[in-house]
Design an enzyme around this catalytic site. Structure first.
Site, PDB file in Angstrom:
ATOM      1  N   ILE A  76       0.851  -1.192   0.000  1.00 38.11           N
ATOM      2  CA  ILE A  76       0.000   0.000   0.000  1.00 38.11           C
ATOM      3  C   ILE A  76       0.886   1.242   0.000  1.00 38.11           C
ATOM      4  O   ILE A  76       1.744   1.407   0.878  1.00 38.11           O
ATOM      5  CB  ILE A  76      -0.921   0.022   1.233  1.00 38.11           C
ATOM      6  CG1 ILE A  76      -1.799  -1.241   1.258  1.00 38.11           C
ATOM      7  CG2 ILE A  76      -1.797   1.268   1.236  1.00 38.11           C
ATOM      8  CD1 ILE A  76      -2.650  -1.367   2.497  1.00 38.11           C
ATOM      9  N   GLU A 133       2.123  -3.420   5.726  1.00 40.19           N
ATOM     10  CA  GLU A 133       1.149  -3.146   4.665  1.00 40.19           C
ATOM     11  C   GLU A 133       1.441  -3.944   3.397  1.00 40.19           C
ATOM     12  O   GLU A 133       0.968  -3.607   2.312  1.00 40.19           O
ATOM     13  CB  GLU A 133       1.140  -1.652   4.346  1.00 40.19           C
ATOM     14  CG  GLU A 133       2.420  -1.114   3.714  1.00 40.19           C
ATOM     15  CD  GLU A 133       3.455  -0.675   4.740  1.00 40.19           C
ATOM     16  OE1 GLU A 133       4.341   0.130   4.382  1.00 40.19           O
ATOM     17  OE2 GLU A 133       3.382  -1.138   5.900  1.00 40.19           O
TER      18      GLU A 133
END
Length: 332
Positions: free
Chosen positions: A213, A254
């Site tokens: 991300i 992430e």
């Protein structure tokens, strides 16, 4: 014997077999000497010598890492026959019937729930028949002796069964904790390694997608870690919906990983682009404030010489390239 997974706090069937075989070897050696030297029971003594020798053989093999499942089956068959013959030949006051009460524990420990139940059920019937035929001919005594033995045996059998059911539930729970990410309910890095080894044996073509991300730290800093966790969970859900595969993992932080089997490089690129667009078009809300996300994706194609670390490193390098080129893109 079926392969079963055990938590670290549980004794494996292989380890239990090793020490049970040592115990059986010692005990049957003692009984062999008693029956041959004192009681002159040559037949049962010969059986006990056979069981003792095979128990020693099993212990030797297990100690040297040469255990095979048939060792356990053969050992328990010989031991069971020894106990049944002892009940049939020896006087009941000698107490051979007491050894029959230990059989459910050994069956469940070595063979698990299903086979332990079947073996225990068969043996209680055989023991009951042998005891009935061996008891006093007084009209009440056979029934009373069989009833008492069966009641005690079934009580021990029930305890063993309940314990094994609970042990399997605990084992499954610990196994899920070890291989599942607690936040997203995806598989974790340990599961990725295990699955890669299994998939590598059965599939020639494997692609790994590493999905990161973009600027996730900014989301945590601006909205807080609770919102960040919600975003991670939402991304995990979108990955499952958009790919329809089971091999999805949270690598850490992430970063997510997807393994794709038996597809071409072009198909892997198309699926990665679909994931990227799905995330880009998605809207993540924080107290009615929309949060937009983008992801960078690196793709690695498995080569014959690749081990797990090589495969992962190759995809990670492509991910770094995607970030270096401006993020929100796919590199392969």
């Amino acid at each position: 014997m079926s392969t079963r997974r055990y938590p670290y706090s549980s004794v494996s069937p292989e380890e239990f077999h090793k020490w049970l075989s040592a115990l059986i070897c010692v005990l049957n050696s003692v009984y062999f000497l008693l029956n041959m030297a004192i009681l002159q029971k040559l037949g049962i003594g010969g059986v006990q010598l056979t069981v003792a020798v095979f128990g020693g053989y099993c212990f030797y093999k297990s100690s040297n890492g040469l255990y095979r499942p048939w060792h356990s089956y053969t050992l328990l068959v010989l031991l069971t026959l020894n106990i049944l013959l002892s009940i049939a030949i020896m006087e009941l006051v000698a107490g051979a019937t007491y050894w029959g009460l230990a059989l459910p524990f050994w069956y469940y420990s070595l063979f698990g729930l299903r086979k332990g139940f079947v073996f225990s059920a068969v043996i209680v019937l055989l023991c009951a028949v042998v005891i009935f035929l061996r008891t006093d001919t007084n009209i009440f005594m056979p029934y009373r002796t069989v009833f008492n033995f069966t009641l005690v045996y079934c009580s021990i059998w029930l305890v063993c069964h309940v314990y094994e059911v609970q042990r399997q539930k605990t084992s499954a729970f610990l196994h899920s904790l070890a291989l599942q990410d607690d936040l997203t309910n995806l598989k974790n890095r340990h599961a990725l390694k295990a699955d890669f080894r299994a998939i590598h044996k059965n599939f020639q073509s494997i692609h790994m997608l590493i999905i990161d991300i973009d600027h996730f730290k900014h989301i945590n800093d601006k909205y807080g870690h609770d919102i960040g966790d919600t975003v991670l969970t939402k991304v995990a859900d979108l990955l499952m919906q958009s790919t329809q595969v089971k091999e999805i993992y949270r690598l850490g932080g992430e970063e997510f990983v997807i393994l794709l089997k038996d597809i071409s490089d072009e198909e892997a690129q198309e699926r990665a682009e679909k994931i990227r667009k799905t995330i880009e078009l998605g809207i993540f809300f924080s107290h009615n404030e929309p949060i937009k996300l983008t992801v960078s994706i690196g793709i690695s194609s498995l080569r014959p010489e690749h081990e797990f670390t090589d495969f992962l490193r190759s995809a990670d390098e492509k991910l770094y390239q995607a970030k270096h080129e401006g993020r929100n893109r796919v590199c392969s």
